[in-house]
Design an enzyme around this catalytic site. Sequence first.
Site, mmCIF file in Angstrom:
data_model
loop_
_atom_site.group_PDB
_atom_site.id
_atom_site.type_symbol
_atom_site.label_atom_id
_atom_site.label_comp_id
_atom_site.label_asym_id
_atom_site.label_seq_id
_atom_site.Cartn_x
_atom_site.Cartn_y
_atom_site.Cartn_z
ATOM 1 C CD GLU A 441 44.093 40.647 42.380
ATOM 2 O OE1 GLU A 441 43.725 39.473 42.565
ATOM 3 O OE2 GLU A 441 44.218 41.151 41.264
ATOM 4 C CD GLU A 516 48.605 41.143 39.759
ATOM 5 O OE1 GLU A 516 47.664 40.535 39.238
ATOM 6 O OE2 GLU A 516 48.993 40.958 40.927
HETATM 7 C C1 GAL Z 1 45.661 38.417 39.868
HETATM 8 C C2 GAL Z 1 46.531 38.023 41.045
HETATM 9 C C3 GAL Z 1 47.757 37.276 40.577
HETATM 10 C C4 GAL Z 1 47.378 36.196 39.621
HETATM 11 C C5 GAL Z 1 46.649 36.781 38.466
HETATM 12 C C6 GAL Z 1 46.264 35.739 37.431
HETATM 13 O O1 GAL Z 1 44.405 38.735 40.242
HETATM 14 O O2 GAL Z 1 46.935 39.133 41.789
HETATM 15 O O3 GAL Z 1 48.433 36.719 41.649
HETATM 16 O O4 GAL Z 1 46.571 35.289 40.290
HETATM 17 O O5 GAL Z 1 45.486 37.413 38.944
HETATM 18 O O6 GAL Z 1 45.561 36.342 36.405
#
Ligand code: GAL
Length: 809
Positions: A441, A516
Site C-alpha cells: 500500500e 489483505e
Molecule cells: C491496510 C494496511 C494494514 C492495516 C490495515 C488495517 O490498509 O495494509 O497494514 O493498516 O489496513 O485495516
Amino acid sequence: MKNLISNKICKVTVLISTLFLNFSTVKGQEKISLDEDWKFHFGHAANPDKDFDYSKTALLHKSNVFATTVVNPKFVDTTWKKINIPHDWVVELPFVKSEQVEMDSHGYKPVGGAYPETSIGWYRKHFNVDKSKSNKRFELQFDGIYRNAEIWLNGFYVGTNFSGYVGNAYDVSDYINFDGDNVIVIRVDATQYEGWFYEGAGIYRHAWLNITDKIFIPNDGIFVHSEVKGKNATVTVETTVQNNNLKNANCSVLSYITDRNGKILATTSEQKIALGIRKDITVKQKVNINNAQLWSLENPYLYKVVSVVKFGNQIIHQTKTRFGIKTVKFDGKEGFFLNGKSIKIQGTNNHQDHAGVGSALPDYLQYYRIKLLKEMGSNAYRASHNAPTPELLEACDSLGMLVLDEQRLLNSSPEYIDQFKRLLKRDRNHASVFLWSIGNEEQNIQGNEYGKRIAQTLLAIQEDLDPTRTSTYAADMANDFKGVNEVIPIRGFNYREYAVADYHRDHPNQPLLGTEMGSTVTTRGIYEKDAIRAYVPDQDITHPWWASKAETWWKLAAENKFWLGGFVWTGFDYRGEPTPYKWPNISSHFGILDVCGFPKNIYYYYKSWWTNEDILHISPHWNWPEKVGQPIDVWVNSNADEVELFLNGKSLGKKTMERNSHLQWNVNYEVGTLEAIGYKKGKKLTSKVETTGTPYKVVLSPDKTILTADGKDATVINISITDEKGREVPVADNMVKFYLSGDAKIIGVGNGDPSSHEPDQCADGAWQRSAFNGKCQVILQAGKSSGTIQFEAKANGLQSATLNLKLIQ
Ligand code: GAL
C-alpha cells in the site's frame, strides 16, 4: 570479485559414510548465544546529559574511544537493569492517552520523538574469549533490533543497523580482546517509526557470537534450491567461501545432503578453489536425490545440506542448512499449485507481537502461534509488513505453513536495496517461503511511474538472488492496471475483492492473490457495540469501509478458480491500530484469534470451510439473565449439510447450510440449553451452549507441562474461570493472581481485551491479570535447572488451581 564455478552432478559413493564420520565435528567453529546477561538503561533523545553524553562526546572521533564514555569497556554499568534478550522495553511502559500522531496506531505507548525519555535504549554486554582462539574470525550477529542500532565493541564502532526488522552481522575479529573483558555497547534509537502498528523497541530478537576460521562460509553464504523431475530432484548447492587471511589460500568445497534423520543421501565431488586475499568465490554444485520426498503442508519434509570447506585434509568450516524440495506454480486461470496439487491460499496476515511479551517472543511462541493457525486450517502466513524473525520461518518450515515474506518499504535507495538483499539471502533457503512481497500500500507511488520503476529494480534484484521464486505487491487498488501492477508478476489485492473478477477479465494471465482480505472487527465474547469500552460484536458483522466481511471475500475466493486465494487481515489481534474506536481501545480487533490466541467466533467460520473436520459451533453464549423473553440473534458456524436448533429440547427449525456461509436463528431467550444438531452426509454432529452458574473455580490448561531446562523454552498456560460444573463462565472477569516456585519465571500475562490497560508485565513480581470473558493467559519461561515447578493461580472467593511442570535437561 566473485567467481562462479559449476560442477557436474555427482553420484553417491561408498566413501560417503567415511566422510560423515570425519565431518561430524569441526573444532573451533562456534555459534554462541549472546542472549543472557545484558545491562539496560534508558538514554534520552533530547538531552545529551541524560543520554550518556551521546551527542556531547566525540564517539566517532578516533578509533577505540578511550575517554570515560559509555562505549568504553571500563564504563561502570553496575546500576543498569539486568535483562536477557529478546527484550522489548515498550511492552513494560504504561498506556498513555494522547492525540499525538501515531500514538493510536502504535498502541498508545510513549515511544517516538514526543517521548524522548523512553525512546532511546542503551544496552551493554560483557563477554570473554579464550586466547587460544586468537587466530579465528569473530562475528557479532543481531537478528533484530528495533531500531537504528549503533553498535560498538570495546570502544570500536562496529556498525549501524537502520532497519528494525532485518538483522545484520558484523566482522569484529580485529576488535576482540583476548586478555580480558569484551564489551558490546548498543544505542537503540526508536524515535522514528517504520510502521503504523505496534513495533516495540530494543534488542527483541536473538544475538550471536559466531567464531570461524578465517577461511569461512559467510552468514547466508549457502543457497540451496532444487528442480523436481518425476520422482527425482536435482539439488543445486551454491556455497560462498571467503578468505580473510592475509595470504592466498587453496582449499576445497563439497556438500552432502542428508535426510531428516541425518542419513547421507548424496554428495557432491570435492571442488578445488583458489582464494585471493579477502576474496570470495561461489561454488555451484549439483546432486541428484532419487525418490525425493516433497515438502508439503501435510508432510513438511526437510532435508539438510551440510557444506564443508577443507584446507588440505582438514575441515575448517562446516554449515548445516535445512531445506525442502517442492514445486510451486501460479497460474492466471487455474490458480495455485503446490507439488502439482491445486491448493487455495487460506492465509492470514500477522504482525509479530503476542500478549504479555510484546515483540520479544520466546521461540516456543512462534511454534504455538503457527500451530493455532494451522489447526484452523490456514496454510499460509503473510509476514506483514516486514521481515519476520528467523524462528518464525523455522516454525513454518517445520509445521508446514507457506510464507509470503515481505520487504518493509517499496524503496530502491541503497539502504533499502541492501535490506531487501539481506532479506532474500537470509530467507531463500526456507522451505516455507513460497513468494516474496516487495511492499504494501504505497498510495503515493503504487499507481505511477515511480512505483513502477522501483518495483522493476526490486524485481530484478529478487530474480538475481532468488530465481526460483517470484514476487507480489499488496496494492490497495481496484481494477487499475498502472504503476506497480503493470510489472508485478502476481497482482496483490488489498481488499477491493469486488474488483478482482473485472481485473481478471482484463488481464487473464496475471495470477491474482488477495494479499489483505476480509477484516471483520470482533471483540472476543462481546455481542453488542459498545462505544464506551470500544468493543464490537463477536460475529461477522462489522468491518471498516475499505474492507469486507469474511463471507464476502471467502465466497469469491473459494468459488472462483482464478483466485490464488488470500490472506485475512488478520490471524491474531495485534497491538496498535484500534479500529473502529480509538482510546480506550489500545489494540486492534481484526484478528480471527485475539492477542493471546483465543479463538473468536469467526474462527469457526474459517475452520468450517478451511478444514475437513466436522465443525458445529453456536454463538453467542447463553448467559443473558437480563434478556429473558427478548430476541437473541443466534449464529451457527458449521460445515454440516443441515442444522437443527433446539432451545431446552424444543426444535426451532432445521435449515440447510449454504457452502462458505453460516446459519442464523432469532431466538427468544430462556435460561437453559441451546443445542444444535448437524447432519453431514448421514453423520450426526451435536453442540450446545448452556446458561452457566456463577464463577466457582480457576482452571488451568497448559500447552505443555514438560519444558527443556535451557533458560529459553516456554509454555502458555491458559486460564479459565468456570462454574461448579466446570463450564466456562463466558462473562467472568475475576482478577487472578499467579504464584510460582521452582526455576522458572513468568514473562508476561494477557487476556485478549483490546481495551485493557492492565500491565502485561508486572515489574514488582506480583503477577496478576483479570479474566476477560472467562479467560486469561500466562507465559512462563523455564530456568536452567531440572526439577519441578509449581504454578498456582488464585482468585478471590474462587477455588484456586495448581499445576506441576517438569524441567528436563
Ligand atoms: C491496510 C494496511 C494494514 C492495516 C490495515 C488495517 O490498509 O495494509 O497494514 O493498516 O489496513 O485495516
